[in-house]
Design a protein around this motif. Structure first.
Motif, PDB file in Angstrom:
ATOM      1  N   ALA A 376       0.809  -1.226   0.000  1.00 18.87           N
ATOM      2  CA  ALA A 376       0.000   0.000   0.000  1.00 18.87           C
ATOM      3  C   ALA A 376       0.838   1.271   0.000  1.00 18.87           C
ATOM      4  CB  ALA A 376      -0.928   0.002   1.206  1.00 18.87           C
ATOM      5  N   ARG A 377       2.031   1.223   0.578  1.00 18.82           N
ATOM      6  CA  ARG A 377       2.809   2.450   0.751  1.00 18.82           C
ATOM      7  C   ARG A 377       4.020   2.499  -0.174  1.00 18.82           C
ATOM      8  NH1 ARG A 377       1.511   1.115   6.179  1.00 18.82           N
ATOM      9  NH2 ARG A 377       3.513   0.071   6.453  1.00 18.82           N
ATOM     10  N   GLY A 378       4.377   3.710  -0.565  1.00 17.65           N
ATOM     11  CA  GLY A 378       5.612   3.939  -1.310  1.00 17.65           C
ATOM     12  C   GLY A 378       5.517   3.625  -2.787  1.00 17.65           C
ATOM     13  N   ARG A 379       6.600   3.948  -3.469  1.00 16.99           N
ATOM     14  CA  ARG A 379       6.700   3.675  -4.904  1.00 16.99           C
ATOM     15  C   ARG A 379       7.281   2.291  -5.126  1.00 16.99           C
ATOM     16  NH1 ARG A 379       8.645   9.565  -7.162  1.00 16.99           N
ATOM     17  NH2 ARG A 379       6.717  10.049  -8.280  1.00 16.99           N
ATOM     18  N   ALA A 380       6.804   1.637  -6.164  1.00 16.73           N
ATOM     19  CA  ALA A 380       7.255   0.276  -6.467  1.00 16.73           C
ATOM     20  C   ALA A 380       6.904  -0.050  -7.915  1.00 16.73           C
ATOM     21  CB  ALA A 380       6.586  -0.725  -5.526  1.00 16.73           C
ATOM     22  N   PRO A 381       7.495  -1.105  -8.456  1.00 16.25           N
ATOM     23  CA  PRO A 381       6.985  -1.610  -9.737  1.00 16.25           C
ATOM     24  C   PRO A 381       5.529  -2.031  -9.534  1.00 16.25           C
ATOM     25  CG  PRO A 381       9.113  -2.606  -9.199  1.00 16.25           C
ATOM     26  CD  PRO A 381       8.640  -1.891  -7.967  1.00 16.25           C
ATOM     27  N   ARG A 382       4.693  -1.783 -10.524  1.00 14.00           N
ATOM     28  CA  ARG A 382       3.268  -2.075 -10.384  1.00 14.00           C
ATOM     29  C   ARG A 382       2.716  -2.724 -11.649  1.00 14.00           C
ATOM     30  NH1 ARG A 382       1.904  -0.997  -4.914  1.00 14.00           N
ATOM     31  NH2 ARG A 382       2.890   0.975  -4.309  1.00 14.00           N
ATOM     32  N   THR A 383       1.704  -3.563 -11.450  1.00 16.73           N
ATOM     33  CA  THR A 383       0.914  -4.119 -12.543  1.00 16.73           C
ATOM     34  C   THR A 383      -0.544  -3.832 -12.248  1.00 16.73           C
ATOM     35  OG1 THR A 383       2.522  -5.904 -12.875  1.00 16.73           O
ATOM     36  CG2 THR A 383       0.343  -6.203 -13.856  1.00 16.73           C
ATOM     37  N   ALA A 384      -1.291  -3.400 -13.261  1.00 19.10           N
ATOM     38  CA  ALA A 384      -2.695  -3.052 -13.044  1.00 19.10           C
ATOM     39  C   ALA A 384      -3.516  -3.380 -14.273  1.00 19.10           C
ATOM     40  CB  ALA A 384      -2.824  -1.567 -12.700  1.00 19.10           C
ATOM     41  N   ILE A 385      -4.820  -3.483 -14.055  1.00 18.23           N
ATOM     42  CA  ILE A 385      -5.767  -3.696 -15.146  1.00 18.23           C
ATOM     43  C   ILE A 385      -6.879  -2.679 -15.009  1.00 18.23           C
ATOM     44  CG2 ILE A 385      -7.126  -5.419 -13.864  1.00 18.23           C
ATOM     45  CD1 ILE A 385      -7.463  -6.893 -16.588  1.00 18.23           C
ATOM     46  N   GLY A 386      -7.358  -2.164 -16.134  1.00 16.65           N
ATOM     47  CA  GLY A 386      -8.437  -1.188 -16.120  1.00 16.65           C
ATOM     48  C   GLY A 386      -9.410  -1.435 -17.253  1.00 16.65           C
ATOM     49  N   VAL A 387     -10.570  -0.820 -17.131  1.00 12.51           N
ATOM     50  CA  VAL A 387     -11.607  -0.938 -18.162  1.00 12.51           C
ATOM     51  C   VAL A 387     -12.076   0.462 -18.525  1.00 12.51           C
ATOM     52  CG1 VAL A 387     -13.845  -1.908 -18.782  1.00 12.51           C
ATOM     53  CG2 VAL A 387     -12.359  -3.151 -17.191  1.00 12.51           C
ATOM     54  N   LYS A 388     -12.079   0.772 -19.830  1.00 12.17           N
ATOM     55  CA  LYS A 388     -12.598   2.050 -20.301  1.00 12.17           C
ATOM     56  C   LYS A 388     -14.114   1.981 -20.447  1.00 12.17           C
ATOM     57  CE  LYS A 388      -8.507   3.528 -22.949  1.00 12.17           C
ATOM     58  NZ  LYS A 388      -8.049   4.038 -24.259  1.00 12.17           N
ATOM     59  N   LYS A 389     -14.723   3.136 -20.656  1.00 11.97           N
ATOM     60  CA  LYS A 389     -16.174   3.212 -20.790  1.00 11.97           C
ATOM     61  C   LYS A 389     -16.678   2.378 -21.952  1.00 11.97           C
ATOM     62  CE  LYS A 389     -19.949   6.592 -20.853  1.00 11.97           C
ATOM     63  NZ  LYS A 389     -20.287   8.051 -20.895  1.00 11.97           N
ATOM     64  N   ASP A 390     -15.902   2.303 -23.037  1.00 11.73           N
ATOM     65  CA  ASP A 390     -16.345   1.542 -24.210  1.00 11.73           C
ATOM     66  C   ASP A 390     -16.034   0.054 -24.116  1.00 11.73           C
ATOM     67  OD1 ASP A 390     -13.600   1.444 -24.559  1.00 11.73           O
ATOM     68  OD2 ASP A 390     -13.602   2.335 -26.564  1.00 11.73           O
ATOM     69  N   GLY A 391     -15.450  -0.391 -22.984  1.00  8.66           N
ATOM     70  CA  GLY A 391     -15.132  -1.795 -22.797  1.00  8.66           C
ATOM     71  C   GLY A 391     -13.705  -2.174 -23.129  1.00  8.66           C
ATOM     72  N   THR A 392     -12.892  -1.214 -23.591  1.00  4.03           N
ATOM     73  CA  THR A 392     -11.467  -1.477 -23.830  1.00  4.03           C
ATOM     74  C   THR A 392     -10.796  -1.871 -22.516  1.00  4.03           C
ATOM     75  OG1 THR A 392     -11.330   0.085 -25.676  1.00  4.03           O
ATOM     76  CG2 THR A 392      -9.266  -0.459 -24.558  1.00  4.03           C
ATOM     77  N   VAL A 393      -9.999  -2.935 -22.559  1.00  5.09           N
ATOM     78  CA  VAL A 393      -9.263  -3.384 -21.379  1.00  5.09           C
ATOM     79  C   VAL A 393      -7.831  -2.866 -21.456  1.00  5.09           C
ATOM     80  CG1 VAL A 393      -8.387  -5.379 -20.111  1.00  5.09           C
ATOM     81  CG2 VAL A 393     -10.694  -5.430 -21.065  1.00  5.09           C
ATOM     82  N   ILE A 394      -7.350  -2.303 -20.354  1.00  7.71           N
ATOM     83  CA  ILE A 394      -5.994  -1.767 -20.264  1.00  7.71           C
ATOM     84  C   ILE A 394      -5.172  -2.664 -19.339  1.00  7.71           C
ATOM     85  CG2 ILE A 394      -4.569   0.226 -19.641  1.00  7.71           C
ATOM     86  CD1 ILE A 394      -7.205   1.896 -19.765  1.00  7.71           C
ATOM     87  N   LEU A 395      -4.034  -3.140 -19.820  1.00  6.93           N
ATOM     88  CA  LEU A 395      -3.059  -3.837 -18.983  1.00  6.93           C
ATOM     89  C   LEU A 395      -1.824  -2.954 -18.892  1.00  6.93           C
ATOM     90  CD1 LEU A 395      -3.320  -7.438 -20.488  1.00  6.93           C
ATOM     91  CD2 LEU A 395      -4.389  -6.594 -18.402  1.00  6.93           C
ATOM     92  N   LEU A 396      -1.384  -2.656 -17.677  1.00  6.97           N
ATOM     93  CA  LEU A 396      -0.267  -1.717 -17.483  1.00  6.97           C
ATOM     94  C   LEU A 396       0.780  -2.327 -16.568  1.00  6.97           C
ATOM     95  CD1 LEU A 396      -0.452   2.061 -16.732  1.00  6.97           C
ATOM     96  CD2 LEU A 396       0.810   0.576 -15.192  1.00  6.97           C
ATOM     97  N   VAL A 397       2.038  -2.177 -16.954  1.00  6.09           N
ATOM     98  CA  VAL A 397       3.169  -2.544 -16.101  1.00  6.09           C
ATOM     99  C   VAL A 397       4.130  -1.359 -16.055  1.00  6.09           C
ATOM    100  CG1 VAL A 397       5.202  -4.006 -15.855  1.00  6.09           C
ATOM    101  CG2 VAL A 397       3.010  -5.029 -16.475  1.00  6.09           C
ATOM    102  N   VAL A 398       4.419  -0.877 -14.855  1.00  2.00           N
ATOM    103  CA  VAL A 398       5.394   0.201 -14.687  1.00  2.00           C
ATOM    104  C   VAL A 398       6.592  -0.350 -13.930  1.00  2.00           C
ATOM    105  CG1 VAL A 398       4.187   1.016 -12.616  1.00  2.00           C
ATOM    106  CG2 VAL A 398       5.819   2.514 -13.744  1.00  2.00           C
ATOM    107  N   ASP A 399       7.785  -0.084 -14.456  1.00  2.00           N
ATOM    108  CA  ASP A 399       9.011  -0.528 -13.797  1.00  2.00           C
ATOM    109  C   ASP A 399       9.333   0.364 -12.599  1.00  2.00           C
ATOM    110  OD1 ASP A 399       9.495  -2.679 -15.447  1.00  2.00           O
ATOM    111  OD2 ASP A 399      10.693  -1.531 -16.868  1.00  2.00           O
ATOM    112  N   GLY A 400      10.180  -0.148 -11.715  1.00  2.00           N
ATOM    113  CA  GLY A 400      10.560   0.627 -10.539  1.00  2.00           C
ATOM    114  C   GLY A 400      11.833   0.125  -9.909  1.00  2.00           C
ATOM    115  N   ARG A 401      12.237   0.810  -8.837  1.00  2.00           N
ATOM    116  CA  ARG A 401      13.422   0.452  -8.069  1.00  2.00           C
ATOM    117  C   ARG A 401      14.709   0.526  -8.901  1.00  2.00           C
ATOM    118  NH1 ARG A 401      10.457  -4.794  -5.252  1.00  2.00           N
ATOM    119  NH2 ARG A 401       9.043  -3.586  -3.944  1.00  2.00           N
TER     120      ARG A 401
END
Length: 465
Positions: A376-401
C-alpha cells in the motif's frame, strides 16, 4: 487659436501612430526550479512575439520583440543549465540558454501580466504506439512522474477484438510457480502480465475462477477483475463463502479456502488444479466427492490423490471429526458464493487488490481491502488492469526500483489509469513480480534483474478464425 490648433494636430499625429510602434520593454528575468523542470521567465510590459531561432543539443536561442537596456545573466545554477542570459541583437532581444546536456523544452507566452516562459525538463518524455493487429495495441511510454522518471508498457485490447483474456498457472498445468515468459509460451498466450498474489509455495492468495471452475478462493473481501457475459468489469468486496452440508449427519462445516495449504483448524476444498495430491499430513481427515455429490472415499492418511473427476474436502481439528463420521455413499451438498450474483455467474474472476478507480475517479481502497503496508505504501513496480467506458481493457506494467524508472505509488497508479481513460481499475501483484511479455519477448525490466517465478498470469489468447 493657432496654438490650440497645433496642440490638436499633435494629438491627432500621436493617435495615428500604431501602438506597436512602441516595443515592449523587458522588466525582469527570473527563474524557478522544481523536481521536474527549470522555468525561465522574461517579464515584459506589453505584447510579445517570439521565434525559436536555434535548437541544438547544447544551446537554445529565442528572439523576441522587446527593448532591453542592458544584457542580463541569470544566476540560475542547475545540472541541466550551464548558463542563461538576455542580450541585444539589432532591434531584437535574445534569450540564450547553454545546456550541459540535451533536454526537452516548451516555450509559451502568458498574459496579465505579459511574460515569455521557457520550461526545460529534467526528464525526457517519450511515447511509442504500435498496432499489433486484431484489436491489440502496445504502447511504450517514458514519463515524468512528479520529478522522477517512470517507464511503462501498456496493452490495450479493444472491445471488438479477436482475443480472449484468460488466467493461467505459472506452473502451466497445476498450481505452482514459474516464469511468465515460459508459461505464456506453453499455454499459447500471445501476451501476458503477472496477476494474482501468491504464497511462497505457489498457492493463490485471492479469488480465481475460470470457465465456471473455482481454482482459488479466500474469505478476505477483495476486489477482482470480472468478465460476465463477455463484459469486463471490476467488482469490489468479493469474499469466498463455502459450506458443505451432510444431510445424513444433519450438520455442516464451513469451507475456508480452495487449493491452498491446510493449516490448523482449517477446511480446504481441493481440485485437480492444485496438483497430483493435497500435500496434507495425517493429522486430519479427507473425503472424495464425485460430481453427483456422493462420497467415494474417506481417508485419514493425508495427501489424497486429486483428479478431474472429483474434488477432495480436507479438514483439521473439530471439522475433521465431522468428516470422520462420513461414510462412502453419503451425500454432500456444496454451496459456494462470492457474495455477488454477478461474480458467481461470471466466466472469469481474477482477484487481487486494491481497487484503484471507480466511476472514472481515483479511489484507492487499500485500508478497506486490508492491503499489506509493503504494497500500500511507497513507490514500487506495479501491474494493473483497467476498463474504459467503451469496454477497452488496459493492462499496465510500470518498472521501478531503478534509476531509469522510480515506480509509482498506488495513488499515482490510480491517477495514471484515469489519465488512460479507465473508469474502473484494479491493482495486481507488483514488485519483482511485475512483468509484461508480448510475442515471446519480455517488454519491461523486472526489478529483480531477472524474471521472478509467479503463480498466476493473465494471458491474451488469439481466438480462432
Amino acid at each position: 487659436m493657432f496654438k490650440a490648433l497645433g496642440k490638436l494636430l499633435a494629438v491627432c499625429v500621436l493617435a495615428a501612430v500604431p501602438l506597436t510602434a512602441w516595443a515592449a520593454e523587458v522588466e525582469n528575468f527570473r527563474f524557478s526550479s522544481s523536481p521536474s523542470k527549470i522555468r525561465l521567465v522574461v517579464d515584459v510590459d506589453g505584447k510579445i512575439n517570439y521565434e525559436e531561432v536555434k535548437n541544438t543539443k547544447k544551446q537554445l536561442v529565442l528572439e523576441f520583440d522587446a527593448e532591453l537596456e542592458d544584457d542580463i545573466v541569470s544566476k540560475v545554477k542547475d545540472p541541466i543549465i550551464k548558463k542563461a542570459r538576455l542580450d541585444k541583437k539589432g532591434d531584437k532581444t535574445r534569450l540564450i540558454v547553454d545546456l550541459n546536456s540535451e533536454a526537452q523544452h516548451k516555450v509559451f507566452v502568458l498574459k496579465q501580466p505579459d511574460r515569455l516562459v521557457l520550461d526545460i525538463f529534467r526528464i525526457r518524455v517519450e511515447s511509442e504506439k504500435n498496432d499489433m493487429g486484431r484489436g491489440l495495441t502496445h504502447i511504450y511510454r517514458r514519463e515524468d512522474m512528479n520529478g522522477l522518471p517512470v517507464e511503462l508498457n501498456i496493452l490495450e485490447i479493444a472491445p471488438k477484438n479477436r482475443y480472449t483474456l484468460k488466467p493461467f498457472s505459472g506452473a502451466v498445468n497445476k498450481n505452482g510457480r514459474g516464469t511468465l515468459l515460459k508459461a505464456s509460451k506453453a499455454v499459447g498466450a500471445r501476451a501476458a502480465v503477472n496477476a494474482s498474489y501468491f504464497d511462497t509455495d505457489g498457492w493463490i492468495i485471492g479469488n480465481l475462477k475460470l470457465d465456471g471452475e473455482w481454482l482459488g478462493m479466500e474469505a478476505q473481501p477483495r476486489s477482482a477483475f470480472v468478465v460476465a457475459d463477455g463484459k469486463p468489469m471490476v467488482l469490489k468486496d468479493l469474499a469466498y463463502q463455502g459450506r458443505a452440508f451432510f444431510p445424513k449427519l444433519g450438520t455442516f462445516i464451513d469451507v475456508k479456502g480452495i487449493n491452498r495449504s491446510r493449516i490448523a483448524g482449517d477446511v480446504v476444498l481441493y481440485t485437480h488444479y492444485y496438483g497430483p495430491n493435497t500435500k496434507t499430513n495425517q493429522w486430519g481427515c479427507e473425503i472424495r466427492i464425485a460430481p453427483n455429490g456422493r462420497v467415494t472415499e474417506v481417508s485419514k492418511n493425508g495427501s489424497m490423490k486429486l483428479d478431474k473427476d472429483s474434488v477432495v474436502l480436507s479438514a483439521h481439528g473439530d471439522a475433521a471429526k465431522v468428516l470422520e463420521r462420513v461414510q462412502v455413499g453419503d451425500r454432500v451438498r456444496l454451496r459456494e458464493t462470492l457474495g455477488s450474483e454477478v461474480a458467481d455467474e461470471a466466466e472469469l474472476v481474477l482477484g487481487a487488490g486494491p481497487s484503484l478507480v471507480a466511476g472514472g475517479k481515483a479511489d484507492v481502497r487499500s485500508s478497506e481491502e486490508n492491503i499489506a503496508g509493503d504494497i500500500a505504501r511507497g513507490r514500487a513496480p506495479r501491474t494493473a488492469i483497467g476498463v474504459k467506458k467503451d469496454g477497452t481493457v488496459i493492462l499496465l506494467v510500470v518498472d521501478g526500483r531503478s534509476s531509469a524508472s522510480a515506480g509509482m505509488s498506488l495513488t499515482e497508479l490510480a491517477n495514471y489509469m484515469v489519465k488512460l481513460g479507465a473508469v474502473e481499475a484494479l491493482n495486481f501483484d507488483g514488485g519483482g513480480s511485475s512483468e509484461m511479455v508480448l510475442d515471446g519477448k519480455i517488454l519491461n525490466n523486472p526489478s529483480d534483474g531477472r524474471e521472478r517465478a509467479v503463480s498466476v498470469g493473465l494471458g491474451v489468447f488469439p481466438t480462432k478464425g
